[in-house]
Design an enzyme around this catalytic site. Structure first.
Site, PDB file in Angstrom:
ATOM      1  N   GLU A 184       0.832  -1.212   0.000  1.00 14.91           N
ATOM      2  CA  GLU A 184       0.000   0.000   0.000  1.00 14.91           C
ATOM      3  C   GLU A 184       0.864   1.258   0.000  1.00 14.91           C
ATOM      4  O   GLU A 184       0.543   2.238  -0.672  1.00 14.91           O
ATOM      5  CB  GLU A 184      -0.948   0.003   1.205  1.00 14.91           C
ATOM      6  CG  GLU A 184      -1.876  -1.211   1.303  1.00 14.91           C
ATOM      7  CD  GLU A 184      -2.643  -1.521   0.029  1.00 14.91           C
ATOM      8  OE1 GLU A 184      -2.921  -0.583  -0.749  1.00 14.91           O
ATOM      9  OE2 GLU A 184      -2.949  -2.708  -0.209  1.00 14.91           O
ATOM     10  N   GLU A 206      -0.787  -2.099  -9.839  1.00 15.44           N
ATOM     11  CA  GLU A 206      -0.777  -3.284  -8.977  1.00 15.44           C
ATOM     12  C   GLU A 206       0.461  -4.151  -9.179  1.00 15.44           C
ATOM     13  O   GLU A 206       1.001  -4.698  -8.228  1.00 15.44           O
ATOM     14  CB  GLU A 206      -2.056  -4.094  -9.178  1.00 15.44           C
ATOM     15  CG  GLU A 206      -3.324  -3.327  -8.795  1.00 15.44           C
ATOM     16  CD  GLU A 206      -3.266  -2.745  -7.388  1.00 15.44           C
ATOM     17  OE1 GLU A 206      -2.421  -3.168  -6.587  1.00 15.44           O
ATOM     18  OE2 GLU A 206      -4.075  -1.840  -7.107  1.00 15.44           O
TER      19      GLU A 206
HETATM   20 ZN   LIG Z   1      -2.454  -2.422  -4.772  1.00 14.50          ZN
END
Ligand SMILES: [Zn+2]
Length: 759
Positions: A184, A206
């Site tokens: 994060e 991601e």
């Molecule tokens: Zn992520």
């Protein structure tokens, strides 16, 4: 308390907006809250006034920097926090990191706080870009739909992704929490400061965060060896998904909210990360870092597409490969699905080899349209190791080249391609070369690294499943495990064992599989101990891995120990004679201890579970509740689990999957899900990708035409799959593969095990 989560398409339900990532805007947020509560948002609080009429506080936050809608976040809670200063070094100014949790959980946030501080400082050094906001908060939320979300300046976590009790959390719990936090926090720059233009490029967010979390942890906790574990945790699983026709390219057109949420999948996260690792591998770590830093500086507060990142890496890439085009090289990996198997064949002169490529698919008979402009060929970086060590020179096998040739010196006895599996591909060798590699593995001189040994195991079984090499070759290779002492290859061996076990479960060969693995594991099993003594982290992970596998293969000594350890723990729990099981062993002792439990044992464990207040301990206990072989108990658990006072909504689907992973529970859950599908949709919505993922999980071991027809009938009855459409396709293809496996591979595997299960 209240907390928001808008990613990817829910901000529109909270306030009017152009709810797309490239409509960046500044935000002026004001929240009304009860006097004793705390109000939090992305930015720092600048004023607080009181409204006498409503007896509420009115909290105003500073105007935000330009940001995407999905990153906005509002929280009102009565939690407590701890704070620590972040030192930005030469790059920026100091600021405060605050970690929030429910008041009674405050003593469990020190670990997250410490990782958060060190990871943030690492990223500031790595990116050479100051933290873009004046403050950073992290908060553990009691019932949270995702693992965590990268809200800018206010990162929200599920409690199990954040809270660590130093006395009872296992090394794995800590690693999971640390990985989530590092993931994060990587987004605070990559994703938040620079954001993809549209969700087609979600892999930029991601994949990058998934790779950076590993790099950050390798830097701040080097003894965990997370870069090695990348193979077994990230690369190997996605090489399975991506070798099926139901996969998709990393960069994929998405339009609807269902398609958008569905693309937050293994391909975007794990293949994205693996491709970036390969890119870093052939560009060099420092060049990669410089390119990323340039990219963040050039596009800060803006939006990008994949090519923008590649353009920033290009000057560094060009220094090494002046004749190559980085965009073309990477497009072959991001704009078509799948990956190649590299075939190494004997050459036309002594100790020379020809290297070619072909698409790797588990189904060798698969028929597919040639719908890729690269013809399902790739621009492949080839690295290799021989008796003389690593060859530094990297070779390129282009998408259009027929082959390339390697010539070794006379004294080089073996050749192993794809060093530490940095390249996103599998490797197959001529049979005689496999034999030489097997002999080398058995000689246990560790000239082949643990990562390479893990790769050889993973590759040879995938190739056998695809009928590219005979299964007996793959099984022969496992015989070297008698001398294997490292974690990574044993993790891969465990994966292979689990795969074979699920395929042989209802066949006569199952007994021989158990006997064979008992034999393989014995030499390393006898070196482990069951005591509550602390070990260095990798040794402790290895111990857990080995003892768990020993119980799974029903090694009598391991079975007896786990049973007696569990029962004495259960009986003496909450008494003065209470016994301590080492925190790294609890997960497996609870789970396998419960296998043959009585209904009374289960009830006792369920009460312990309900009373337990440590979320990580609860996780272990909850998993154990799904372990019994007794279907009556499982049926009872399934009913109790629907009640939110027993199992939180965030955990319900996990419980379903855990019960279905138990062979005694598979049919139960499959019947239950089909009969109560409308209720599940009502509770979790069709836009939940988590609900969609339940289907491939429950059906993962199905291997008959009957089961296949049941699946088809179910999908026909409920044609709208929402965000679960691709999951359904994946599930069907997997079951077709399982059926084919029985036809083509079962007889050979069974006869090999019959011949080899005894020493
Ligand atoms: Zn992520």
């Amino acid at each position: 308390m209240v907390a928001s989560k808008f990613q990817p398409t829910y901000a529109r339900q909270a306030y009017p907006c152009f709810d797309e990532p490239d409509f960046k805007a500044t935000y002026d947020v004001t929240l009304w809250k009860p006097v004793t509560y705390v109000a939090l948002s992305n930015m720092n609080e600048i004023s607080k006034t009181h409204d006498d009429e409503s007896n509420m506080d009115i909290v105003t936050f500073a105007t935000s920097v330009p940001m995407s809608t999905y990153l906005t976040c509002f929280v009102v809670c009565d939690f407590d926090n701890k704070e620590v200063q972040i030192d930005s070094g030469e790059v920026g100014s100091k600021f405060t990191l605050r970690s929030y949790a429910q008041k009674h959980e405050l003593h469990r946030i020190n670990f997250a706080q410490d990782i958060g501080k060190r990871a943030t400082e690492y990223y500031i050094r790595y990116y050479e870009v100051p933290f873009p906001l004046p403050k950073l908060d992290m908060i553990a939320i009691p019932d949270y739909v995702s693992g965590a979300t990268e809200h800018w300046g206010l990162v929200t976590y599920r409690e199990t992704s954040f809270l660590i009790d130093e006395d009872s959390s296992s090394a794995t719990n800590k690693m999971n929490v640390a990985n989530t936090i590092c993931h994060e926090l990587a987004h605070m720059w990559f994703g938040n400061l620079v954001t993809m233009k549209w969700w087609d490029d979600v892999w930029l967010n991601e994949g990058f965060a998934t790779y950076m979390q590993v790099k950050a942890l390798d830097n701040i906790e080097p003894s965990w060896k997370m870069l090695d574990q990348f193979l077994t945790k990230t690369l190997h699983p996605v090489l399975v998904t991506d070798a099926r026709l139901s996969s998709h390219p990393i960069v994929q057109t998405v339009a609807t909210p269902d398609q958008i949420t569905a693309i937050f999948d293994g391909i975007s996260y794990s293949k994205g990360a693996s491709i970036l690792r390969m890119l870093e591998g052939f560009t060099g770590p420092e060049n990669f870092r410089l390119g990323v830093s340039d990219y963040l500086k050039k596009y800060k507060y803006g939006n990008t597409v994949t090519i923008d990142l590649l353009s920033c890496l290009d000057p560094y890439f060009k220094q090494l490969y002046p004749d190559l085009n980085i965009t073309y090289v990477m497009d072959t990996w991001t704009r078509q699905m799948g990956y190649p198997v590299i075939n190494v064949k004997l050459g036309d002169e002594p100790n020379s080899y020809f290297i070619t490529q072909s698409r790797f698919l588990y189904d060798p008979d698969a028929v597919y349209a040639n719908d890729s402009k690269f013809n399902y060929r790739w621009y492949v970086p080839i690295t290799y190791t021989t008796t003389n060590g690593v060859h530094e020179q990297l070779l390129w096998l282009s998408d259009t080249a027929e082959n390339i040739k390697i010539k070794l010196n006379d004294d080089e006895k073996w050749l192993k391609v794809n060093n530490n599996q940095t390249g996103y591909y599998r490797v197959n060798y001529a049979l005689s070369m496999w034999q030489t590699l097997i002999e080398q593995l058995k000689s246990k001189n560790n000239q082949i690294t643990a990562a390479d040994r893990s790769q050889l195991l993973d590759d040879v079984f995938a190739l056998a499943e695809a009928r590219t090499v005979p299964y007996h070759l793959a099984l022969n290779l496992t015989s070297y495990l008698l001398v294997e002492n490292d974690l990574l290859p044993w993790e891969t061996a465990t994966f292979i064992y689990g795969n074979l076990k699920s395929k042989l479960l209802n066949s006569l060969a199952y007994y021989n599989l158990q006997k064979y693995f008992q034999r393989l594991i014995l030499p390393i099993y006898v070196k482990q101990n069951w005591s509550a003594q602390d070990l260095p982290v990798i040794d402790s992970l290895l111990r857990t891995q080995i003892l768990t596998l020993a119980v799974r293969v029903e090694l009598p000594d391991a079975e007896e120990r786990v049973k007696s350890l569990f029962l004495s723990w259960l009986q003496k729990k909450d008494t003065p004679e209470e016994i301590t099981i080492h925190q790294d062993l609890r997960d497996m002792v609870y789970f396998y201890g419960m296998k043959s439990s009585s209904p009374a044992d289960w009830d006792r464990l369920f009460q312990i579970y309900l009373k337990e207040d440590d979320v990580q301990e609860k996780l272990k206990l909850r998993k154990a509740l799904s372990a019994p072989r007794d279907t009556t108990i499982l049926r009872k658990f399934l009913i109790l689990a629907w009640d939110e006072t027993n199992i939180r909504s965030q955990d319900y689907l996990t419980v379903l999957m855990q019960i279905s992973a138990n062979p005694s529970g598979t049919a139960l859950v499959w019947d239950d899900v089909r009969s109560r599908w409308p209720q599940l949709v009502d509770r979790f919505t069709l836009n939940s990708r988590y609900l969609g993922n339940v289907i491939p999980s429950i059906t993962s071991t199905f291997n008959t035409d009957l089961k296949y027809k049941e699946m088809e009938a179910f999908f026909t009855q409920y044609p709208d799959a929402g965000a679960g459409e691709s999951s359904r396709q994946r599930a069907l293809e997997n079951v077709r593969n399982n059926i084919r496996w029985n036809t083509y591979n079962l007889p050979g595997v069974a006869s090999w095990l019959q011949a080899n299960h005894r020493a």
